[in-house]
Write an enzyme that holds these catalytic residues in place. Structure first.
Site, short mmCIF file in Angstrom:
data_model
loop_
_atom_site.label_atom_id
_atom_site.label_comp_id
_atom_site.label_asym_id
_atom_site.label_seq_id
_atom_site.Cartn_x
_atom_site.Cartn_y
_atom_site.Cartn_z
CB SER A 262 27.63 102.73 47.49
OG SER A 262 28.62 102.06 48.27
CE1 TYR B 72 30.65 107.12 46.95
CE2 TYR B 72 30.31 105.38 48.58
CZ TYR B 72 30.40 105.80 47.25
OH TYR B 72 30.23 104.88 46.24
P1 NDP Z 1 34.66 105.82 38.01
O1 NDP Z 1 35.51 106.81 38.71
O2 NDP Z 1 35.29 104.81 37.15
O3 NDP Z 1 33.55 106.57 37.14
C1 NDP Z 1 32.87 107.69 37.64
C2 NDP Z 1 32.23 108.42 36.48
O4 NDP Z 1 31.52 109.55 36.98
C3 NDP Z 1 33.26 108.94 35.49
O5 NDP Z 1 32.79 108.82 34.17
C4 NDP Z 1 33.38 110.40 35.89
O6 NDP Z 1 33.81 111.17 34.78
C5 NDP Z 1 31.91 110.71 36.26
N1 NDP Z 1 31.79 111.90 37.07
C6 NDP Z 1 32.31 112.16 38.30
N2 NDP Z 1 32.01 113.40 38.69
C7 NDP Z 1 31.28 113.96 37.69
C8 NDP Z 1 30.70 115.24 37.49
N3 NDP Z 1 30.79 116.20 38.40
N4 NDP Z 1 30.04 115.47 36.32
C9 NDP Z 1 29.94 114.51 35.38
N5 NDP Z 1 30.46 113.27 35.51
C10 NDP Z 1 31.13 113.02 36.65
O7 NDP Z 1 33.78 105.14 39.16
P2 NDP Z 1 32.79 103.88 39.14
O8 NDP Z 1 32.44 103.50 37.77
O9 NDP Z 1 33.35 102.89 40.07
O10 NDP Z 1 31.53 104.53 39.90
C11 NDP Z 1 30.28 104.73 39.27
C12 NDP Z 1 29.23 104.86 40.35
O11 NDP Z 1 29.16 103.63 41.08
C13 NDP Z 1 29.52 105.96 41.38
O12 NDP Z 1 28.32 106.61 41.72
C14 NDP Z 1 30.05 105.18 42.57
O13 NDP Z 1 29.82 105.84 43.79
C15 NDP Z 1 29.24 103.90 42.47
N6 NDP Z 1 29.84 102.75 43.14
C16 NDP Z 1 31.00 102.18 42.69
C17 NDP Z 1 31.53 101.10 43.36
C18 NDP Z 1 32.78 100.42 42.93
O14 NDP Z 1 33.28 99.58 43.68
N7 NDP Z 1 33.32 100.70 41.76
C19 NDP Z 1 30.90 100.56 44.57
C20 NDP Z 1 29.70 101.25 44.94
C21 NDP Z 1 29.21 102.29 44.26
P3 NDP Z 1 34.64 112.54 34.90
O15 NDP Z 1 35.50 112.45 36.12
O16 NDP Z 1 35.39 112.58 33.62
O17 NDP Z 1 33.61 113.62 34.98
#
Ligand code: NDP
Length: 271
Positions: free
Chosen positions: A161, A174
């Site tokens: 991030s 985070y």
């Molecule tokens: P979303 O919440 O849309 O997606 C997150 C994904 O991670 C989901 O599929 C969720 O599925 C999965 N996930 C979370 N916890 C677990 C777990 N314990 N086991 C398995 N799967 C898990 O978020 P984003 O797409 O925005 O984020 C994706 C990545 O990008 C993250 O690492 C985030 O920190 C990073 N990021 C995003 C930014 C943004 O602005 N969108 C900016 C900077 C970084 P489920 O909950 O069903 O398990």
């Protein structure tokens, strides 16, 4: 453009059911890759896998909690058996809850990131953020590493991030997890360079997904977000996929140990 082709390759993407993970999966499939998608929500990985199959590539939805080592091992084994190998691993699963380290901050209820200034971190919140955003990547790398080493081929992409490089209040665990993952990327790049495995990271800025839509859909926070982005515009999850495609493809064969910030310039002033 054969240097950008993923034909004959297979990938595993954690957090692949929605958001950035799903977008990367779709771009990889368009480039010729079979893709395994991992998350805890069965309906989301199943529906994302269907979208990938509609492009004409194989996809397997895998339900696993990436904070549980045994579930990670089982998911990687299942994907390896289905595809015969995993060439590309994207450690993308993440959660974004924050809070104040000791006591609430003065000055209203929201920071620029739309976080609650009144929430105080508990050891449980801290552990969960570190396990989900950092420890999970270690589990996945350890599970997929041996087969990549044996074949002397692998591409690992860790999703950080802009918060890995720039501090904001209320984001202690985070930011610590993402900065930790940045350094783990570099350490692993050195350890695995003799095996021809590339390990790199992408640090996205503010992109509208399920995790962040409450910020983007609030006009006041949206304006504050634009104020920290020099380009004063947003991008899409698909564009993160296009950058990930570069790191997953032969085009980036000489790049390892790097973190690339994809954030409209948010971290440009950070060295
Ligand atoms: P979303 O919440 O849309 O997606 C997150 C994904 O991670 C989901 O599929 C969720 O599925 C999965 N996930 C979370 N916890 C677990 C777990 N314990 N086991 C398995 N799967 C898990 O978020 P984003 O797409 O925005 O984020 C994706 C990545 O990008 C993250 O690492 C985030 O920190 C990073 N990021 C995003 C930014 C943004 O602005 N969108 C900016 C900077 C970084 P489920 O909950 O069903 O398990």
């Amino acid at each position: 453009m054969k240097e950008f082709s993923l034909e004959g390759r297979s990938a595993l993407i954690t957090g692949g059911g929605r958001g950035l993970g799903k977008a990367m999966g779709l771009v990889f499939a368009e480039a010729g890759c079979d893709v395994a998608l991992v998350s805890r929500t069965s309906s989301e990985v199943k529906s994302a896998a269907k979208e990938i199959e509609a492009i004409g590539k194989r996809s397997i939805p895998l339900v696993a909690d990436v904070t549980e080592k045994q579930q990670v091992d089982e998911a990687i084994l299942e994907a390896t058996e289905a595809f015969g190998k995993i060439d590309i691993l994207v450690n993308n699963a993440g959660i974004g809850l924050g809070g104040a380290a000791v006591s609430e901050m003065p000055g209203g209820t929201d920071s620029v990131l739309g976080l609650n200034t009144q929430r105080i971190l508990t050891p449980e919140i801290w552990d969960n953020l570190i396990r989900t955003n950092l420890t999970s990547a270690f589990y996945c790398c350890q599970a997929v590493g041996p087969q990549m080493m044996e074949r002397k081929y692998g591409k690992i992409i860790n999703i950080l991030s802009s918060n890995a490089a720039r501090a904001y209040p209320l984001t202690g665990p985070y930011n610590a997890a993402k900065a930790g993952l940045r350094m783990f990327t570099k350490v692993l790049a050195l350890e695995w360079a003799p095996y021809n495995i590339n390990v790199n990271a992408i640090g996205p800025g503010a992109i509208r997904t399920e995790m962040t839509k409450h910020r983007h859909d609030d006009p006041e926070i949206r304006e504050k977000l634009l104020d920290i982005i020099p380009l004063r515009k947003f991008t899409t999850a698909r564009h993160v996929g296009l950058l990930a495609l570069y790191l997953a493809s032969p085009a980036s064969d000489w790049m390892t140990g790097q973190d690339i910030y994809f954030d409209g310039g948010e971290t440009a002033m950070v060295d």
